[in-house]
Design an enzyme around this catalytic site. Structure first.
Site, PDB file in Angstrom:
ATOM      1  N   ARG A 132       0.855  -1.186   0.000  1.00 32.94           N
ATOM      2  CA  ARG A 132       0.000   0.000   0.000  1.00 32.94           C
ATOM      3  C   ARG A 132       0.890   1.234   0.000  1.00 32.94           C
ATOM      4  O   ARG A 132       1.898   1.299   0.721  1.00 32.94           O
ATOM      5  CB  ARG A 132      -0.917   0.011   1.232  1.00 32.94           C
ATOM      6  CG  ARG A 132      -2.049  -1.009   1.165  1.00 32.94           C
ATOM      7  CD  ARG A 132      -3.072  -0.623   0.112  1.00 32.94           C
ATOM      8  NE  ARG A 132      -4.181  -1.554   0.001  1.00 32.94           N
ATOM      9  CZ  ARG A 132      -4.256  -2.530  -0.890  1.00 32.94           C
ATOM     10  NH1 ARG A 132      -3.256  -2.740  -1.734  1.00 32.94           N
ATOM     11  NH2 ARG A 132      -5.328  -3.294  -0.955  1.00 32.94           N
TER      12      ARG A 132
ATOM     13  N   HIS B  37       0.727  -0.141 -10.465  1.00 30.80           N
ATOM     14  CA  HIS B  37      -0.170  -0.998  -9.685  1.00 30.80           C
ATOM     15  C   HIS B  37      -0.534  -2.271 -10.447  1.00 30.80           C
ATOM     16  O   HIS B  37      -1.706  -2.590 -10.656  1.00 30.80           O
ATOM     17  CB  HIS B  37      -1.441  -0.239  -9.292  1.00 30.80           C
ATOM     18  CG  HIS B  37      -2.094  -0.813  -8.058  1.00 30.80           C
ATOM     19  ND1 HIS B  37      -2.758  -0.044  -7.133  1.00 30.80           N
ATOM     20  CD2 HIS B  37      -2.180  -2.090  -7.595  1.00 30.80           C
ATOM     21  CE1 HIS B  37      -3.233  -0.816  -6.159  1.00 30.80           C
ATOM     22  NE2 HIS B  37      -2.896  -2.067  -6.427  1.00 30.80           N
TER      23      HIS B  37
END
Length: 310
Positions: free
Chosen positions: A225, A273
């Site tokens: 994250r 990502h």
């Protein structure tokens, strides 16, 4: 016949329709699936990824569980309208993708591949890397993804230490926990992989102090994250030469803004990502099994602990 609401970003239903129908058939569930409803009180399950259309779960009074399509639930776990059971996604396909991405980038830094790819002059520079068994790698976060990555790296003979907030035991992994354990792991780690969930306790975990615990020349890899990192502290550590490189797949704002210094910093590799993605084929089976369990009165898989945040 249970009623299922599929609520996610536009276009995602088309990729899930066929795999989900097959998976439900495999577990013997006949269901009515809708992508919108005027009667929330008739919905038994919600298959969910954060979206603007569904932000209030209060009207779904009959709903037995909200089944997340994402592994991370930090965007919804604190939603006070969500009083139903919440299950996070633990997807074999997602796990495999994460293991491949992490292993690839650990090997990239271990072997010094960037040095050869970026060479612009004919310089013969035979720097031989150590063997994997001589390289210390730390994996922070020993949930399903962290455990799988730690074991894969240990299988390549890296000296793997793992850290979690609570005590874990994994054969072949030197496991630590708590504040003292974190420092012990970081002080010897040449390559660090961040795979922690994002909670109030883990936000900015890698701040200036903890980055300073790393040996000079260490590498940081973050597919977990974005908010696990203090971005300013990371850039400062790179500029000072304390850290050799950071490979980052997740960010506080996504897509990463064009003017962000990560794009142009010579010590940062940005990937968009892509480390791990929920695969409809395998994720649909996880969701179908949880619906089967709900219908049979059995405990749900991967139920989120609201107090811990994951």
């Amino acid at each position: 016949m249970p009623e299922i609401l599929f609520s996610a970003r536009e276009g995602l239903w088309e990729t899930y329709r066929a795999p989900l129908m097959r998976a439900l058939e495999e577990v013997g569930i006949a269901a009515r699936i809708v992508t919108e409803t005027d009667a929330p009180g008739t919905v038994d399950y919600i298959i969910y990824a954060p979206n603007e259309q569904l932000r209030d779960f209060t009207p779904f009074t009959r709903c037995r569980a909200v089944l997340s399509l994402w592994a991370g639930v930090e965007r919804i776990v604190t939603d006070r309208t969500l009083t139903q059971n919440l299950c996070r996604m633990v997807d074999p396909g997602l796990e495999e993708g994460m293991v491949e991405w992490v292993t690839g980038h650990v090997l990239r830094h271990h072997l010094g591949i960037d040095r050869h790819l970026r060479r612009r002059a004919p310089i013969w520079d035979p720097v031989v890397p150590p063997l994997a068994r001589e390289r210390r790698v730390a994996v922070l976060g020993l949930g399903a993804l962290g455990r799988a990555c730690a074991l894969a790296l240990a299988g390549l003979r890296f000296r793997v230490a793992g850290w979690a907030r609570t005590e874990r035991r994994i054969a072949g992994i030197d496991c630590h926990h708590g504040a003292d354990g974190l420092r012990a792991v970081l002080e010897t780690a040449e390559i660090v992989v961040l795979l922690l969930p994002l909670t109030a306790e883990t936000e900015n975990l890698m701040d200036a102090e903890r980055l300073g615990w790393l040996p000079e020349g260490a590498v940081l890899i973050n597919p977990g994250r974005g908010a696990l990192l203090d971005e300013a502290a990371l850039i400062a550590a790179l500029d000072a030469g304390r850290l050799a490189h950071a490979t980052l797949d997740v960010f506080r704002t996504e897509p990463l803004p064009q003017g962000h210094p990560f794009w142009t910093h010579p010590g940062v590799t940005v990937t968009p990502h892509i480390a791990a993605e929920t695969r409809p084929g395998t994720a649909a089976r996880v969701i179908a099994e949880n619906i089967r369990r709900g219908e049979a009165g059995e405990p749900f898989l991967h139920l989120v602990d609201r107090a811990r945040g994951y």
